[in-house]
Scaffold this active site. Structure first.
Site, PDB file in Angstrom:
ATOM      1  N   ILE A  65     -24.643 -19.943  25.579  1.00  0.00           N
ATOM      2  CA  ILE A  65     -23.787 -18.805  25.902  1.00  0.00           C
ATOM      3  C   ILE A  65     -24.336 -17.552  25.236  1.00  0.00           C
ATOM      4  O   ILE A  65     -24.716 -17.576  24.071  1.00  0.00           O
ATOM      5  CB  ILE A  65     -22.337 -19.081  25.428  1.00  0.00           C
ATOM      6  CG1 ILE A  65     -21.768 -20.285  26.217  1.00  0.00           C
ATOM      7  CG2 ILE A  65     -21.465 -17.841  25.605  1.00  0.00           C
ATOM      8  CD1 ILE A  65     -20.330 -20.621  25.906  1.00  0.00           C
ATOM      9  N   GLY A 110     -25.672 -15.056  20.600  1.00  0.00           N
ATOM     10  CA  GLY A 110     -25.661 -16.210  21.500  1.00  0.00           C
ATOM     11  C   GLY A 110     -25.439 -17.478  20.707  1.00  0.00           C
ATOM     12  O   GLY A 110     -25.465 -17.463  19.467  1.00  0.00           O
ATOM     13  N   LYS A 111     -25.174 -18.539  21.376  1.00  0.00           N
ATOM     14  CA  LYS A 111     -25.042 -19.836  20.697  1.00  0.00           C
ATOM     15  C   LYS A 111     -25.210 -20.942  21.721  1.00  0.00           C
ATOM     16  O   LYS A 111     -24.963 -20.735  22.914  1.00  0.00           O
ATOM     17  CB  LYS A 111     -23.654 -19.966  20.063  1.00  0.00           C
ATOM     18  CG  LYS A 111     -23.617 -20.962  18.919  1.00  0.00           C
ATOM     19  CD  LYS A 111     -24.138 -20.342  17.664  1.00  0.00           C
ATOM     20  CE  LYS A 111     -23.968 -21.227  16.461  1.00  0.00           C
ATOM     21  NZ  LYS A 111     -24.075 -20.419  15.227  1.00  0.00           N
ATOM     22  N   GLY A 112     -25.624 -22.101  21.244  1.00  0.00           N
ATOM     23  CA  GLY A 112     -25.733 -23.250  22.128  1.00  0.00           C
ATOM     24  C   GLY A 112     -25.214 -24.484  21.446  1.00  0.00           C
ATOM     25  O   GLY A 112     -25.064 -24.518  20.216  1.00  0.00           O
TER      26      GLY A 112
END
Ligand code: GLU
Length: 421
Positions: A65, A110-112
Site C-alpha cells: 500500500i 508505504g507499507k507491505g
C-alpha cells in the site's frame, strides 16, 4: 484482560485516521487536503501460490500500500505476520508518510505485509514466498517508485532475495529497490542498528528535557527483535539499567539489571527471552506495568490501551514500535504528565538510515559507519527539538506536535503540486 485481547479490538486504521483528523483540524487544513491525506493512494492485494516442502501448493495473501507520494517515492517495510490485515497495512503506510516528513527525508509512505507466521516455514519455503511476493508487487515497487525495507519478522536475507528477484526481472542489478540489505549487496553501515540507535538518541534528549538522570534509570522493553534488542544495548551504554524485557512468548525481570549480551545470546539460541535464567518470569501485562523510569514498547500496535494505561508507571514512554499506544492511552499519559516520544519521531532512525542506504546505492557510494551514525544523530536530535518547539508553542502533547510538523510538510507539498488534472 491480556494486552493481546485489547489489541485485537483496536483497528489501527481508525486510530491513524483519527490522529490525522485531529491534526488536520488544528492546522485548519482545507477540505481538499483533508480528504486526500486521510486516504491511501494505492492498494494492491495479491493472492499467490508457494510450493511447500511436502510438494503441496499453498496460497498466501499479501499487500503493498502506498499512502502518499507527494514528497517522493513511497518508503516503508514489509511485515510477515499471521495477524497482518488490509487495515493494519493502511495504518502503517500512513504512519510512514508522517515519519518521513517528521525527519525531513524525501519520501512518501508505504507499507507491505504478508499473512504468514514465518517461523512455521522452512528457509526454502520462506525464500519461495519472498520471491513470488516480490514478483507480484513488482508492478508497484522500484528505486524511483516505492522502496521496501525490513519490518516485523523480515531481515537483510529477505531483502537480498527481494533485490535479487527484482533484478532478475530487470536484467541487471538494482540495489536501490530495497533497503536494509546485507552489506555485501549495497546495504548501509549502521542500518541494522539504526532504529534502536535512533530510539536511544531520543531517550537521551527526553531525559535531559525532564531532568532524568540516565545512569541508573530503570528501563523496561516490550519486544526483543531488531528494535528492542538494539535499543536495549544502546540504553545500557548510556548507563541505564535494563530491568525487564518481554516478547510474544514471555518475559524476564531482574531489578539488579539484565546482562544484555547474555540475553542476546539466549534469544539467539531460544528465539525468545522467556526462560532467561538470571531473573524471574513475567508476562507482557507485567512488563507494561513495571516500576521503571523508561518504558519502550517495541513490539506491535495497540499494546497500551484504555484498559491497561492506568498500570503504566514509567516517566518516559519511547515508542520503538509503530502505533503501540491508542488515543485513549495518549489522553491518560497527557493527564498524568508522562513524556511520550511518539513513534513517527522515536523510531524514525530506521527509515532515516534506509534513506542514506538508498542515496549510497543510487550514487554507487559507501559511507563509513561513523559518518552514518553522526548524520543519523544530527537528524534525530534536530527533529526531536523541532517537535519540542511545536509542543511548547502549541501547548500540545508530543504526538500532536509531531503530527502538526509532519502533516503540514506533506500538506504544503501536496498543495503546491496542485490537483491533477
Ligand atoms: N519498517 C521500518 C519502519 O517502520 C523501516 C522502514 C524503512 O526503512 O523503509 O519505520
Amino acid at each position: 484482560m491480556t494486552t493481546e485481547h485489547a489489541a485485537r479490538r483496536v483497528d489501527s486504521w481508525q486510530v491513524a485516521q483519527h490522529q490525522f483528523d485531529i491534526a488536520a483540524e488544528r492546522l485548519h487544513l482545507d477540505q481538499a487536503l483533508r480528504v486526500i491525506l486521510r486516504q491511501t493512494q494505492r492498494e494492491l492485494t495479491v493472492h499467490f501460490p508457494v510450493k511447500m516442502d511436502d510438494g503441496t501448493v499453498r496460497m498466501f495473501t499479501g499487500y503493498r500500500i502506498q499512502h502518499n507520494l507527494g514528497r517522493g517515492p513511497s518508503k516503508g517495510g514489509i511485515r510477515y505476520h499471521q495477524d497482518v490485515s488490509l487495515n493494519e497495512v493502511r495504518a502503517l503506510a500512513m504512519w510512514m508518510t508522517w515519519k518521513c516528513a517528521v525527519v525531513g527525508i524525501p519520501f512518501g509512505g508505504g507499507k507491505g505485509g504478508v499473512i504468514v507466521d514465518p517461523k512455521r516455514l522452512s528457509k526454502r519455503e520462506l525464500e519461495g514466498l519472498t520471491r513470488r511476493f516480490t514478483s507480484e508487487i513488482s508492478v508497484l515497487i522500484g528505486p524511483e517508485r516505492d522502496i521496501p525495507a525490513p519490518d516485523v519478522n523480515t531481515n537483510p536475507q529477505i531483502m537480498a532475495w527481494m533485490m535479487d528477484t527484482y533484478s532478475m526481472h530487470a536484467g541487471y542489478t538494482v540495489p536501490g529497490v530495497v533497503t536494509g540489505k546485507p552489506l555485501s549487496l549495497g546495504g548501509s553501515e549502521g542500518r541494522n542498528e539504526a532504529t534502536g540507535r535512533g530510539v536511544v538518541f531520543c531517550i537521551v534528549e527526553a531525559a535531559k528535557k525532564i531532568g532524568l538522570d540516565l545512569p541508573g534509570a530503570r528501563v523496561a522493553i516490550q519486544g526483543f527483535g531488531n528494535v528492542g534488542g538494539t535499543a536495549a544495548k544502546f540504553v545500557v551504554e548510556q548507563g541505564a539499567r535494563l530491568i525487564a524485557v518481554s516478547d510474544a512468548r514471555g518475559g524476564v525481570h531482574n531489578d539488579e539489571g539484565l546482562d544484555v549480551s547474555r540475553l542476546q545470546s539466549w534469544y539467539q539460541e531460544h528465539g525468545t527471552v522467556a526462560g532467561f535464567p538470571a531473573g524471574t518470569s513475567i508476562d507482557n501485562a507485567q512488563l507494561l506495568a513495571m516500576e521503571c523510569e523508561i518504558l519502550i514498547p517495541a513490539a506491535m500496535e495497540s499494546q497500551i490501551t484504555a484498559e491497561n494505561v492506568g498500570n503504566v508507571k514509567a516517566r518516559i514512554v519511547a515508542e520503538g514500535a509503530n502505533g503501540p499506544c491508542t488515543p485513549d492511552a495518549d489522553a491518560e499519559f497527557a493527564r498524568r504528565g508522562i513524556f511520550v516520544i511518539p513513534d513517527i519521531l522515536c523510531n524514525a532512525g530506521g527509515v532515516t538510515v534506509s534513506y542514506f542506504e538508498w542515496v549510497q546505492d543510487l550514487n554507487r557510494d559507501h559511507w563509513t559507519e561513523a559518518n552514518v551514525n553522526a548524520k543519523l544523530r544530527e537528524i534525530m536530535v534536530r527533529s526531536f527539538n523541532e517537535v519540542m518547539t511545536i509542543a511548547d508553542h502549541e501547548q500540545c502533547d508530543n504526538r500532536m506536535a509531531a503530527y502538526l510538523l509532519a502533516v503540514e510538510r506533506v500538506a504544503d507539498a501536496t498543495a503546491i503540486r496542485g490537483l491533477y488534472p
